[in-house]
Design an enzyme around this catalytic site. Sequence first.
Site, PDB file in Angstrom:
ATOM      1  N   LEU A   1       0.823  -1.214   0.000  1.00  0.00           N
ATOM      2  CA  LEU A   1       0.000   0.000   0.000  1.00  0.00           C
ATOM      3  C   LEU A   1       0.857   1.263   0.000  1.00  0.00           C
ATOM      4  O   LEU A   1       1.921   1.306   0.609  1.00  0.00           O
ATOM      5  CB  LEU A   1      -0.920  -0.006   1.225  1.00  0.00           C
ATOM      6  N   HIS A   2       0.355   2.269  -0.685  1.00  0.00           N
ATOM      7  CA  HIS A   2       1.054   3.559  -0.761  1.00  0.00           C
ATOM      8  C   HIS A   2       0.022   4.672  -0.674  1.00  0.00           C
ATOM      9  O   HIS A   2      -1.192   4.408  -0.516  1.00  0.00           O
ATOM     10  CB  HIS A   2       1.891   3.651  -2.039  1.00  0.00           C
ATOM     11  N   GLU A   3       0.500   5.901  -0.812  1.00  0.00           N
ATOM     12  CA  GLU A   3      -0.367   7.068  -0.630  1.00  0.00           C
ATOM     13  C   GLU A   3      -1.590   7.036  -1.566  1.00  0.00           C
ATOM     14  O   GLU A   3      -2.648   7.535  -1.213  1.00  0.00           O
ATOM     15  CB  GLU A   3       0.466   8.332  -0.839  1.00  0.00           C
ATOM     16  N   GLY A   4      -1.428   6.456  -2.741  1.00  0.00           N
ATOM     17  CA  GLY A   4      -2.567   6.351  -3.667  1.00  0.00           C
ATOM     18  C   GLY A   4      -3.687   5.520  -3.037  1.00  0.00           C
ATOM     19  O   GLY A   4      -4.870   5.897  -3.098  1.00  0.00           O
ATOM     20  N   HIS A   5      -3.324   4.410  -2.410  1.00  0.00           N
ATOM     21  CA  HIS A   5      -4.337   3.579  -1.739  1.00  0.00           C
ATOM     22  C   HIS A   5      -4.971   4.334  -0.575  1.00  0.00           C
ATOM     23  O   HIS A   5      -6.173   4.227  -0.330  1.00  0.00           O
ATOM     24  CB  HIS A   5      -3.713   2.290  -1.203  1.00  0.00           C
TER      25      HIS A   5
ATOM     26  N   GLN B   1      -8.079  -0.078 -16.642  1.00  0.00           N
ATOM     27  CA  GLN B   1      -8.760  -0.942 -15.661  1.00  0.00           C
ATOM     28  C   GLN B   1     -10.085  -0.316 -15.218  1.00  0.00           C
ATOM     29  O   GLN B   1     -11.098  -1.005 -15.097  1.00  0.00           O
ATOM     30  CB  GLN B   1      -7.831  -1.156 -14.459  1.00  0.00           C
TER      31      GLN B   1
HETATM   32  O1  PAF Z   1      -5.542  -2.379  -9.183  1.00  0.00           O
HETATM   33  C1  PAF Z   1      -5.287  -3.404  -8.533  1.00  0.00           C
HETATM   34  O2  PAF Z   1      -4.587  -3.385  -7.518  1.00  0.00           O
HETATM   35  C2  PAF Z   1      -5.821  -4.751  -9.010  1.00  0.00           C
HETATM   36  O3  PAF Z   1      -5.838  -4.819 -10.382  1.00  0.00           O
HETATM   37  C3  PAF Z   1      -7.192  -5.084  -8.407  1.00  0.00           C
HETATM   38  C4  PAF Z   1      -8.265  -4.096  -8.859  1.00  0.00           C
HETATM   39  C5  PAF Z   1      -7.120  -5.092  -6.896  1.00  0.00           C
HETATM   40  C6  PAF Z   1      -7.640  -6.473  -8.879  1.00  0.00           C
HETATM   41  O4  PAF Z   1      -6.729  -7.447  -8.487  1.00  0.00           O
END
Ligand code: PAF
Length: 281
Positions: A33-37, A153
């Site tokens: 995980l990073h700041e974007g998350h 995506q």
């Molecule tokens: O963007 C991501 O981290 C992945 O593609 C996701 C949406 C969690 C699906 O595995």
Amino acid sequence: MKIIKSIRQMQSWAEQRRGRGKTIGFVPTMGALHEGHHSLMRAARRRCDAVVVSIFVNPAQFGPNEDYARYPRDAKGDAALCRLEKVDILFMPTAEAIYPEGHQTTISVKPLGDGLEGAFRPNHFSGVAAVVAKLFQIVKPQMAFFGQKDYQQTVVIRRLVQDLHFPVKIIVCPTVREKDGLAMSSRNRYLSSEGRRAARVLFKAMQLGRDQIREGKRNAAAVRNEMTRWIRQEPLAKIDYVAITHPETLEEVLHIKGPVVLLLAVRIGKTRLIDNLLLKH
Ligand code: PAF
């Protein structure tokens, strides 16, 4: 924060919450995980009663020669970060649970998933679509949050949600960038210090493209050529694609008149980076 590993347990938690009229905001991730998350978790917190984050490095979205085995995994560090963000549930299923023995179902979103990333990573979006559909069935969110950094995506997932009638609102949050413009990504961890410096070329090329369009250049091939030329000046950078497309259909644009998205994928050494800029001009 509660950590749930079992699918049944996750489903019954979600059913209970929904039964009490609560909204669930979902942030699917592959960890590291990073700041974007964090920005996605905060957006979910602002809009929903409860926040669920999933961490699952999805084998189905990696090609045979890609980085599945070495993808950064730090369950403890990630859990600590989720706690800081006051996440309610961290869902961490196993691959065996998500893809039980005898699993056969696939989902393909075509032609949206065929071009750009799909051309370089042939089954990538089928893998993404399958796991996102499964996670939606398990977590039962009313809203799900994705970063604009993975632009294609987000388009594929919106299509999936429409086509399969998932009652989930997709919220796309802006890309979070380092000070020098590099988009935050779990894969930035792979970059050497030299590579990290070279990686600035992606944002710079997109800024160049954006400026040319703002100044009135309308020939997409000419803008693309300028961006390509700029990236090629960086010896560590190898281009997979530079594209200018319609923001929804992802079809290449020849003459720029409405909104477009600049998309690129560039390899810096062994690290493959993607980025994009949406221009509504
Ligand atoms: O963007 C991501 O981290 C992945 O593609 C996701 C949406 C969690 C699906 O595995």
